[in-house]
Write a protein that holds these residues in place. Structure first.
Motif, PDB file in Angstrom:
ATOM      1  N   ASP A   6      -0.088   1.315 -11.920  1.00  0.00           N
ATOM      2  CA  ASP A   6       1.217   1.964 -11.844  1.00  0.00           C
ATOM      3  C   ASP A   6       2.128   1.311 -12.860  1.00  0.00           C
ATOM      4  OD1 ASP A   6       1.463   3.970  -9.631  1.00  0.00           O
ATOM      5  OD2 ASP A   6       0.667   2.305  -8.464  1.00  0.00           O
ATOM      6  N   ILE A   7       3.186   1.996 -13.207  1.00  0.00           N
ATOM      7  CA  ILE A   7       4.143   1.405 -14.140  1.00  0.00           C
ATOM      8  C   ILE A   7       4.849   0.221 -13.464  1.00  0.00           C
ATOM      9  CG2 ILE A   7       6.305   1.860 -15.365  1.00  0.00           C
ATOM     10  CD1 ILE A   7       5.193   4.659 -15.971  1.00  0.00           C
ATOM     11  N   GLN A   8       5.275   0.413 -12.224  1.00  0.00           N
ATOM     12  CA  GLN A   8       5.974  -0.637 -11.476  1.00  0.00           C
ATOM     13  C   GLN A   8       5.500  -0.655 -10.024  1.00  0.00           C
ATOM     14  OE1 GLN A   8       8.188  -2.704 -12.732  1.00  0.00           O
ATOM     15  NE2 GLN A   8       8.828  -1.753 -14.649  1.00  0.00           N
ATOM     16  N   THR A   9       5.754  -1.707  -9.348  1.00  0.00           N
ATOM     17  CA  THR A   9       5.560  -1.943  -7.908  1.00  0.00           C
ATOM     18  C   THR A   9       4.098  -2.088  -7.485  1.00  0.00           C
ATOM     19  OG1 THR A   9       5.284   0.264  -6.870  1.00  0.00           O
ATOM     20  CG2 THR A   9       7.547  -0.428  -7.421  1.00  0.00           C
ATOM     21  N   SER A  10       3.907  -2.707  -6.316  1.00  0.00           N
ATOM     22  CA  SER A  10       2.567  -2.822  -5.736  1.00  0.00           C
ATOM     23  C   SER A  10       2.468  -1.944  -4.496  1.00  0.00           C
ATOM     24  CB  SER A  10       2.279  -4.287  -5.387  1.00  0.00           C
ATOM     25  OG  SER A  10       3.195  -4.712  -4.387  1.00  0.00           O
ATOM     26  N   ARG A  11       3.271  -0.892  -4.434  1.00  0.00           N
ATOM     27  CA  ARG A  11       3.290  -0.056  -3.231  1.00  0.00           C
ATOM     28  C   ARG A  11       1.939   0.585  -2.949  1.00  0.00           C
ATOM     29  NH1 ARG A  11       9.168   2.952  -2.827  1.00  0.00           N
ATOM     30  NH2 ARG A  11      10.383   1.069  -3.205  1.00  0.00           N
ATOM     31  N   ALA A  16      -1.094  -0.418  -3.917  1.00  0.00           N
ATOM     32  CA  ALA A  16      -2.075  -1.432  -3.495  1.00  0.00           C
ATOM     33  C   ALA A  16      -1.812  -1.842  -2.050  1.00  0.00           C
ATOM     34  CB  ALA A  16      -2.008  -2.648  -4.420  1.00  0.00           C
ATOM     35  N   ASP A  17      -0.535  -1.980  -1.687  1.00  0.00           N
ATOM     36  CA  ASP A  17      -0.186  -2.356  -0.310  1.00  0.00           C
ATOM     37  C   ASP A  17      -0.698  -1.305   0.671  1.00  0.00           C
ATOM     38  OD1 ASP A  17       1.066  -4.483  -1.458  1.00  0.00           O
ATOM     39  OD2 ASP A  17       3.103  -3.656  -1.265  1.00  0.00           O
ATOM     40  N   ARG A  18      -0.513  -0.032   0.312  1.00  0.00           N
ATOM     41  CA  ARG A  18      -0.949   1.050   1.204  1.00  0.00           C
ATOM     42  C   ARG A  18      -2.469   1.052   1.368  1.00  0.00           C
ATOM     43  NH1 ARG A  18       1.479   6.421  -1.180  1.00  0.00           N
ATOM     44  NH2 ARG A  18      -0.074   7.313   0.221  1.00  0.00           N
ATOM     45  N   ILE A  19      -3.180   0.979   0.255  1.00  0.00           N
ATOM     46  CA  ILE A  19      -4.647   1.061   0.326  1.00  0.00           C
ATOM     47  C   ILE A  19      -5.214  -0.193   0.983  1.00  0.00           C
ATOM     48  CG2 ILE A  19      -6.762   1.239  -1.062  1.00  0.00           C
ATOM     49  CD1 ILE A  19      -4.963   2.794  -3.136  1.00  0.00           C
ATOM     50  N   GLY A  20      -4.597  -1.341   0.685  1.00  0.00           N
ATOM     51  CA  GLY A  20      -5.080  -2.609   1.228  1.00  0.00           C
ATOM     52  C   GLY A  20      -5.027  -2.680   2.752  1.00  0.00           C
ATOM     53  N   ARG A  21      -4.147  -1.893   3.366  1.00  0.00           N
ATOM     54  CA  ARG A  21      -4.058  -1.888   4.835  1.00  0.00           C
ATOM     55  C   ARG A  21      -5.309  -1.305   5.484  1.00  0.00           C
ATOM     56  NH1 ARG A  21       1.294   0.692   4.145  1.00  0.00           N
ATOM     57  NH2 ARG A  21       2.648  -1.034   3.591  1.00  0.00           N
ATOM     58  N   HIS A  22      -6.150  -0.660   4.682  1.00  0.00           N
ATOM     59  CA  HIS A  22      -7.334  -0.023   5.248  1.00  0.00           C
ATOM     60  C   HIS A  22      -8.592  -0.862   5.062  1.00  0.00           C
ATOM     61  CE1 HIS A  22      -4.952   3.525   6.073  1.00  0.00           C
ATOM     62  NE2 HIS A  22      -4.400   3.320   4.900  1.00  0.00           N
ATOM     63  N   GLY A  23      -8.397  -2.157   4.799  1.00  0.00           N
ATOM     64  CA  GLY A  23      -9.514  -3.079   4.871  1.00  0.00           C
ATOM     65  C   GLY A  23     -10.462  -3.066   3.683  1.00  0.00           C
ATOM     66  N   VAL A  41      -8.214  -4.704  -2.927  1.00  0.00           N
ATOM     67  CA  VAL A  41      -7.403  -3.905  -3.860  1.00  0.00           C
ATOM     68  C   VAL A  41      -6.750  -4.835  -4.869  1.00  0.00           C
ATOM     69  CG1 VAL A  41      -5.501  -2.263  -4.078  1.00  0.00           C
ATOM     70  CG2 VAL A  41      -6.832  -2.306  -1.988  1.00  0.00           C
ATOM     71  N   HIS A  42      -6.674  -4.394  -6.092  1.00  0.00           N
ATOM     72  CA  HIS A  42      -5.927  -5.140  -7.103  1.00  0.00           C
ATOM     73  C   HIS A  42      -4.978  -4.181  -7.817  1.00  0.00           C
ATOM     74  CE1 HIS A  42      -4.971  -8.194 -10.054  1.00  0.00           C
ATOM     75  NE2 HIS A  42      -5.160  -7.291 -11.001  1.00  0.00           N
ATOM     76  N   GLN A  43      -3.738  -4.595  -7.969  1.00  0.00           N
ATOM     77  CA  GLN A  43      -2.723  -3.747  -8.619  1.00  0.00           C
ATOM     78  C   GLN A  43      -2.533  -4.179 -10.069  1.00  0.00           C
ATOM     79  OE1 GLN A  43      -0.304  -1.348  -6.875  1.00  0.00           O
ATOM     80  NE2 GLN A  43      -0.018  -0.717  -9.003  1.00  0.00           N
ATOM     81  N   ILE A  44      -2.562  -3.204 -10.976  1.00  0.00           N
ATOM     82  CA  ILE A  44      -2.165  -3.439 -12.367  1.00  0.00           C
ATOM     83  C   ILE A  44      -0.800  -2.792 -12.547  1.00  0.00           C
ATOM     84  CG2 ILE A  44      -2.652  -2.977 -14.793  1.00  0.00           C
ATOM     85  CD1 ILE A  44      -5.588  -2.547 -14.054  1.00  0.00           C
TER      86      ILE A  44
END
Lengths: 140, 221
Positions: free
Chosen positions: B66-71, B73-80, B83-86
């Motif tokens: 994404d251009i900004q934020t880790s939103r 990654a945070d959402r997907i990471g909740r599902h176990g 995840v890595h955010q670029i």
């Protein structure tokens, strides 16, 4: 939309080529740009003008030759220019085709001075790597 | 004046980096999918659903751009799933070097399936090879059926087109047949799935597709 990145790559390649031939000032850089490439020529020209500041390519002209879209018809095999990738074949009317030309983003030649003062290293790659003339928000 | 020849494709550097990634994926034995779409088409919601359904079948990881934020990654990471955010910081697409750097944060050899969620953008991501096995894209029906004709490159490059948000079709004038016909004129082999992350329609076909591609790549087909 990624014209700034492409402009930086052009400047890098242009300056690199000039430095390997004595570092003369670059006057013209030529490239081909396919109609299907996701690059806007006007934006690229502006980004290039900014990106080459402080290098031996500063103020050089960027000549962009557009390459029209050429498709090969998947039905009848006819090859020809089309206005767009889902335009019908002019021979048999079939929609679309395989892209033979139109995706190019390629540098071809540069013109450099054959005499005069060679630009020093400070006008070379280092200037680009440190962001060159790019506003700070575009720097890596 | 002297004319010097350069003859250099401006994506050559990216293509070399993509090849490095490709070799790395092959050695690691991981199937890698580059998932692309315009912004808001529903990639992240789809990947949340995918993680829930696949995490017990495949070792799955996600790298999200994404251009900004880790939103995301945070959402997907909740599902176990790992995840890595670029953050591209303004860049309109992921390129092969960005992915290479992210791979250091996520060991590909520990995964069966790595999905790279590209920056939401219907134009630029299609231009950059990341070294992935396949590209897939989401065209949500709210975007309009004319998008394949107007933004052709991504449709040309994808193996699979997901028609997303199909639960909204009763409220729209989206012509599915016209969109699919235009997309297949660009890319005759394009596979198409109709899907709604909201109702669950098509999700099983999608996860089966992923497992099928993972198996095919593993068996060298």
């Amino acid at each position: 939309m990624h014209e700034v990145v492409v402009a930086q790559q052009i400047v890098e390649a242009v300056v690199d080529t000039s430095l390997r031939h004595g570092g003369r000032r670059v006057r013209v850089a030529r490239m081909v740009l396919g109609e299907l490439a996701c690059i806007d020529p006007e934006t690229l020209t502006f980004a290039f003008m900014v990106a080459c500041r402080g290098t031996c390519a500063e103020s050089c002209l960027l000549e962009i030759r557009r390459l029209p879209l050429v498709l090969r018809c998947r039905e009848c095999g006819a090859e020809g220019q089309r206005a767009g990738p889902v335009e019908p074949c002019s021979v048999c009317g079939a929609i679309g085709g395989d892209v033979l030309q139109g995706r190019e983003i390629r540098l071809t030649t540069i013109d450099v001075d054959d005499a005069g003062e060679a630009c020093g290293k400070e006008a070379g790659i280092e200037a680009i790597m440190s962001g060159g003339g790019l506003p700070s928000r575009f720097r890596a | 004046m002297i004319e010097l020849t350069i003859e250099r494709g401006l994506l050559d550097d990216n293509d070399r980096a993509a090849q490095v990634n490709r070799d790395r994926f092959r050695k690691a034995g991981v199937y890698v999918l580059n998932l692309m779409s315009g912004p808001g088409a529903g990639k992240t919601t789809l990947l949340e659903q995918t993680a829930q359904r696949l995490r017990d079948r495949l070792r799955m990881g996600v790298i999200v751009g994404d251009i900004q934020t880790s939103r995301d990654a945070d959402r997907i990471g909740r599902h176990g799933v790992p995840v890595h955010q670029i953050n591209t910081g303004g860049g309109c697409h992921l390129d092969a070097r960005m992915l290479e750097a992210a791979l250091d944060a996520m060991d590909p050899a520990s995964l069966d399936l790595l999905i790279v969620e590209n920056v939401g953008n219907l134009v630029c991501p299609a231009e950059f090879d990341l070294g992935e096995h396949d590209k897939a894209m989401v065209l949500s029906v709210t975007e309009g059926a004319d998008k394949p004709a107007k933004y052709p490159l991504m449709f040309c490059q994808s193996r699979l087109m997901i028609l997303g948000k199909v639960d909204l079709l009763p409220y729209l004038d989206f012509d599915c047949d016209a969109a699919i016909a235009d997309a297949r004129a660009l890319n005759p082999g394009l596979e198409v799935l109709r899907l709604s992350s909201k109702t669950g329609e098509g999700l099983e076909a999608w996860t089966d597709w992923l497992v099928g591609r993972w198996r095919a790549v593993r068996e060298g087909r």
